[in-house]
Scaffold this motif. Structure first.
Motif, PDB file in Angstrom:
ATOM      1  N   HIS A   1     -28.174   8.538  14.332  1.00  0.00           N
ATOM      2  CA  HIS A   1     -27.485   7.255  14.479  1.00  0.00           C
ATOM      3  C   HIS A   1     -26.722   6.949  13.177  1.00  0.00           C
ATOM      4  O   HIS A   1     -27.247   7.149  12.086  1.00  0.00           O
ATOM      5  CB  HIS A   1     -28.527   6.171  14.759  1.00  0.00           C
ATOM      6  CG  HIS A   1     -27.923   4.878  15.194  1.00  0.00           C
ATOM      7  ND1 HIS A   1     -27.197   4.065  14.346  1.00  0.00           N
ATOM      8  CD2 HIS A   1     -27.916   4.255  16.383  1.00  0.00           C
ATOM      9  CE1 HIS A   1     -26.782   3.000  15.005  1.00  0.00           C
ATOM     10  NE2 HIS A   1     -27.198   3.087  16.248  1.00  0.00           N
ATOM     11  N   PRO A   2     -25.485   6.451  13.299  1.00  0.00           N
ATOM     12  CA  PRO A   2     -24.682   6.195  12.093  1.00  0.00           C
ATOM     13  C   PRO A   2     -25.327   5.257  11.073  1.00  0.00           C
ATOM     14  O   PRO A   2     -24.909   5.251   9.914  1.00  0.00           O
ATOM     15  CB  PRO A   2     -23.399   5.586  12.669  1.00  0.00           C
ATOM     16  CG  PRO A   2     -23.270   6.228  14.018  1.00  0.00           C
ATOM     17  CD  PRO A   2     -24.684   6.313  14.532  1.00  0.00           C
TER      18      PRO A   2
ATOM     19  N   CYS B   1     -26.276   7.441   8.268  1.00  0.00           N
ATOM     20  CA  CYS B   1     -25.259   8.351   7.716  1.00  0.00           C
ATOM     21  C   CYS B   1     -25.352   8.443   6.200  1.00  0.00           C
ATOM     22  O   CYS B   1     -25.186   9.518   5.630  1.00  0.00           O
ATOM     23  CB  CYS B   1     -23.865   7.866   8.135  1.00  0.00           C
ATOM     24  SG  CYS B   1     -22.527   8.969   7.669  1.00  0.00           S
TER      25      CYS B   1
ATOM     26  N   SER C   1     -23.080  12.491  12.781  1.00  0.00           N
ATOM     27  CA  SER C   1     -23.252  11.187  13.410  1.00  0.00           C
ATOM     28  C   SER C   1     -23.102  11.213  14.924  1.00  0.00           C
ATOM     29  O   SER C   1     -23.452  10.240  15.584  1.00  0.00           O
ATOM     30  CB  SER C   1     -22.239  10.200  12.824  1.00  0.00           C
ATOM     31  OG  SER C   1     -22.378  10.111  11.422  1.00  0.00           O
ATOM     32  N   THR C   2     -22.577  12.302  15.449  1.00  0.00           N
ATOM     33  CA  THR C   2     -22.375  12.391  16.897  1.00  0.00           C
ATOM     34  C   THR C   2     -22.786  13.764  17.409  1.00  0.00           C
ATOM     35  O   THR C   2     -22.758  14.764  16.679  1.00  0.00           O
ATOM     36  CB  THR C   2     -20.895  12.164  17.288  1.00  0.00           C
ATOM     37  OG1 THR C   2     -20.107  13.226  16.739  1.00  0.00           O
ATOM     38  CG2 THR C   2     -20.384  10.816  16.802  1.00  0.00           C
TER      39      THR C   2
ATOM     40  N   HIS D   1     -30.619   8.103  18.802  1.00  0.00           N
ATOM     41  CA  HIS D   1     -29.479   8.441  17.956  1.00  0.00           C
ATOM     42  C   HIS D   1     -28.161   8.492  18.718  1.00  0.00           C
ATOM     43  O   HIS D   1     -27.101   8.365  18.111  1.00  0.00           O
ATOM     44  CB  HIS D   1     -29.719   9.793  17.264  1.00  0.00           C
ATOM     45  CG  HIS D   1     -30.807   9.759  16.242  1.00  0.00           C
ATOM     46  ND1 HIS D   1     -30.872   8.817  15.246  1.00  0.00           N
ATOM     47  CD2 HIS D   1     -31.901  10.540  16.065  1.00  0.00           C
ATOM     48  CE1 HIS D   1     -31.935   9.028  14.491  1.00  0.00           C
ATOM     49  NE2 HIS D   1     -32.590  10.059  14.968  1.00  0.00           N
TER      50      HIS D   1
ATOM     51  N   ASP E   1     -23.126   6.108  21.887  1.00  0.00           N
ATOM     52  CA  ASP E   1     -21.907   6.920  21.737  1.00  0.00           C
ATOM     53  C   ASP E   1     -21.080   6.879  23.023  1.00  0.00           C
ATOM     54  O   ASP E   1     -21.549   7.308  24.078  1.00  0.00           O
ATOM     55  CB  ASP E   1     -22.323   8.356  21.400  1.00  0.00           C
ATOM     56  CG  ASP E   1     -21.134   9.268  21.107  1.00  0.00           C
ATOM     57  OD1 ASP E   1     -19.976   8.861  21.326  1.00  0.00           O
ATOM     58  OD2 ASP E   1     -21.380  10.410  20.662  1.00  0.00           O
TER      59      ASP E   1
ATOM     60  N   HIS F   1     -19.987  -1.276  13.846  1.00  0.00           N
ATOM     61  CA  HIS F   1     -20.932  -0.198  13.553  1.00  0.00           C
ATOM     62  C   HIS F   1     -21.969  -0.114  14.686  1.00  0.00           C
ATOM     63  O   HIS F   1     -22.456  -1.141  15.144  1.00  0.00           O
ATOM     64  CB  HIS F   1     -21.613  -0.496  12.223  1.00  0.00           C
ATOM     65  CG  HIS F   1     -22.392   0.661  11.686  1.00  0.00           C
ATOM     66  ND1 HIS F   1     -23.554   1.112  12.272  1.00  0.00           N
ATOM     67  CD2 HIS F   1     -22.158   1.477  10.641  1.00  0.00           C
ATOM     68  CE1 HIS F   1     -24.010   2.143  11.585  1.00  0.00           C
ATOM     69  NE2 HIS F   1     -23.174   2.396  10.590  1.00  0.00           N
TER      70      HIS F   1
ATOM     71  N   TRP G   1     -18.258   5.808   8.855  1.00  0.00           N
ATOM     72  CA  TRP G   1     -19.090   6.941   9.251  1.00  0.00           C
ATOM     73  C   TRP G   1     -18.421   7.790  10.337  1.00  0.00           C
ATOM     74  O   TRP G   1     -18.860   8.913  10.607  1.00  0.00           O
ATOM     75  CB  TRP G   1     -20.409   6.404   9.833  1.00  0.00           C
ATOM     76  CG  TRP G   1     -20.101   5.531  11.008  1.00  0.00           C
ATOM     77  CD1 TRP G   1     -19.842   4.183  10.978  1.00  0.00           C
ATOM     78  CD2 TRP G   1     -19.882   5.952  12.346  1.00  0.00           C
ATOM     79  NE1 TRP G   1     -19.486   3.745  12.231  1.00  0.00           N
ATOM     80  CE2 TRP G   1     -19.497   4.805  13.088  1.00  0.00           C
ATOM     81  CE3 TRP G   1     -19.962   7.185  13.002  1.00  0.00           C
ATOM     82  CZ2 TRP G   1     -19.197   4.862  14.455  1.00  0.00           C
ATOM     83  CZ3 TRP G   1     -19.666   7.239  14.361  1.00  0.00           C
ATOM     84  CH2 TRP G   1     -19.301   6.072  15.068  1.00  0.00           C
ATOM     85  N   ASP G   2     -17.386   7.267  10.978  1.00  0.00           N
ATOM     86  CA  ASP G   2     -16.845   7.881  12.205  1.00  0.00           C
ATOM     87  C   ASP G   2     -16.097   9.176  11.876  1.00  0.00           C
ATOM     88  O   ASP G   2     -15.127   9.165  11.129  1.00  0.00           O
ATOM     89  CB  ASP G   2     -15.893   6.872  12.860  1.00  0.00           C
ATOM     90  CG  ASP G   2     -15.355   7.351  14.214  1.00  0.00           C
ATOM     91  OD1 ASP G   2     -15.552   8.528  14.569  1.00  0.00           O
ATOM     92  OD2 ASP G   2     -14.734   6.522  14.905  1.00  0.00           O
TER      93      ASP G   2
END
Lengths: 268, 268
Positions: free
Chosen positions: A137-138, A141, A148-149, A171, A175, B137, B174-175
């Protein structure tokens, strides 16, 4: 309940012996182990007690923390983690890859992770262990995981032998691309982990996990997506939660089995 | 410092009059307002005091919270927020769209947001106000904002007149797709907001914001990306932080101007 695995972190205060005993008494056939309690109990002793109890080891947690500019010590430690996974007869080493490491260089950190996984994957393949990259999960980060994904994790996993991904509901649930990325992952899903997202987030964001069904995640939907890929492995219940850690182990394992039965199993 | 805007939430305890006075004394030419303190001071009085001080209003915060299955009351409130923005002579209404609303239906919540923005955009266009969708976020997905990425916000913004996006460093840093999505946003960037991500995350995750430069975000890099789109608007410094809220307003505004000068302005 054939596919339920109790992740040891759900009963964090328990020793390996207590966790194995709890699984046996509740009919749980699989366990997810962590390196620190395994080291406390002894690697070989843990392998033996788990085997004697007839338990599968669904995963070993965790390798990773590879984002430092000088990550040679981390690479050595990850090779040890791979060896430990093999000794425990699990083919899945969960990888929490590490955070930004204080230098604000997120792009550099992500590149160092990709490079390190490329290097470690050769060693992992020789040991028969899959490096299961866990997108985090961001909110983690900065300090735990720069992947993050699921998409990012798959970009790396698809390039190497013996590298897969973890789908941990906590997590990935937010998304917007989670459906298509789970479908893309297919056989690269090395582990599926469930818990729930609690609102409001508690004082320690790491501990904002609840029993499946107690939070905001549509676990039925997510589990069906994972099942649709053909994933036939264990489903780990992994909950970090101060109240659950303080509770009686037997009560917790009992509740885990009930939630698995009610919330997860119908969707598999 | 021509493009620095002080978001009023950075000095949360200050009244509108105190915030306007602070900006004037520190040479800050623009202010970001919030509806509640504006209502406390009075809408027309706020418009007049801001205008008399020669300040621009960079944005009004906030519309949104549109995810409830019955969001008719929310739509009415958003129309009032649009009117208030127009009365304050700002063309930017920041939209925090709302969370999952307790029913685990994230996909439905996101669809309701898209539908509500389609409806509100007509009213906003008539008022000369841009609905600035703020991707939040993912830690806020459950309780504040189901738009988790700039990509999602742009998918909606690109379909309507008078809809844009907010690029808030804290929400997007974070993306992994942030570079390409900022470039995609181009003229749809209605607001650029800066602060920093603090590690460890404090007990209230909403308050984990620091002065630009104090955290893990590469603000130089991010600001250059925004500047490269041709964005020529104000840059709001918006910090939610218990210690900063407790501090003297003048000290805080002074520090905001120094950080803007050192960390942000060189990258514009």
């Amino acid at each position: 309940m054939a596919r339920l695995s109790l992740n040891q972190a759900t009963i964090k205060r328990a020793t390996v012996a207590e966790a194995v005993d709890g699984c046996a008494r509740h009919g749980v056939e699989s366990i997810g182990l962590w390196r620190e309690p395994v080291a406390d109990h002894g690697l070989e002793r843990t392998a033996k007690i788990v085997q004697d109890a007839g338990l599968r080891v669904s995963s070993l947690c965790r390798g990773g923390f590879l984002t430092a500019v000088d990550n040679r010590a981390a690479l050595d430690d990850n090779r040890r983690a791979i060896d430990e996974a093999a000794a425990l007869r699990t083919d899945t080493l969960v990888m929490v890859v590490g955070g930004v490491a204080g230098d604000k260089d997120l792009i550099g950190a992500r590149q160092r992770v990709a490079d390190a996984i490329a290097e470690l994957s050769v060693y992992a393949a020789q040991a028969g262990v899959v490096l299961a990259l866990e997108p985090m999960h961001p909110v983690f980060c900065a300090d735990r995981g720069v992947l993050s994904t699921l998409s990012q994790a798959l970009d790396i996993a698809e390039r190497h032998e013996s590298v897969g991904v973890v789908v941990d509901a906590l997590h990935v649930w937010w998304d917007p691309a989670v459906d298509e990325q789970i479908a893309r992952a297919g056989r690269l899903i090395a582990s599926y982990q469930v818990c729930d997202w609690l609102t409001p987030v508690p004082a320690d964001v790491l501990l904002g996990r609840g029993y499946p069904g107690d939070g905001d995640i549509d676990l039925d939907r997510l589990t069906r997506q994972v099942a649709a890929t053909g994933y036939a492995g264990d489903v780990e219940v992994e909950i970090f939660n101060a109240a659950i850690w303080a509770a009686d182990f037997d009560e917790v394992i009992g509740e885990v089995t009930r939630r698995y039965h009610d919330v997860v199993e119908p969707a598999l």
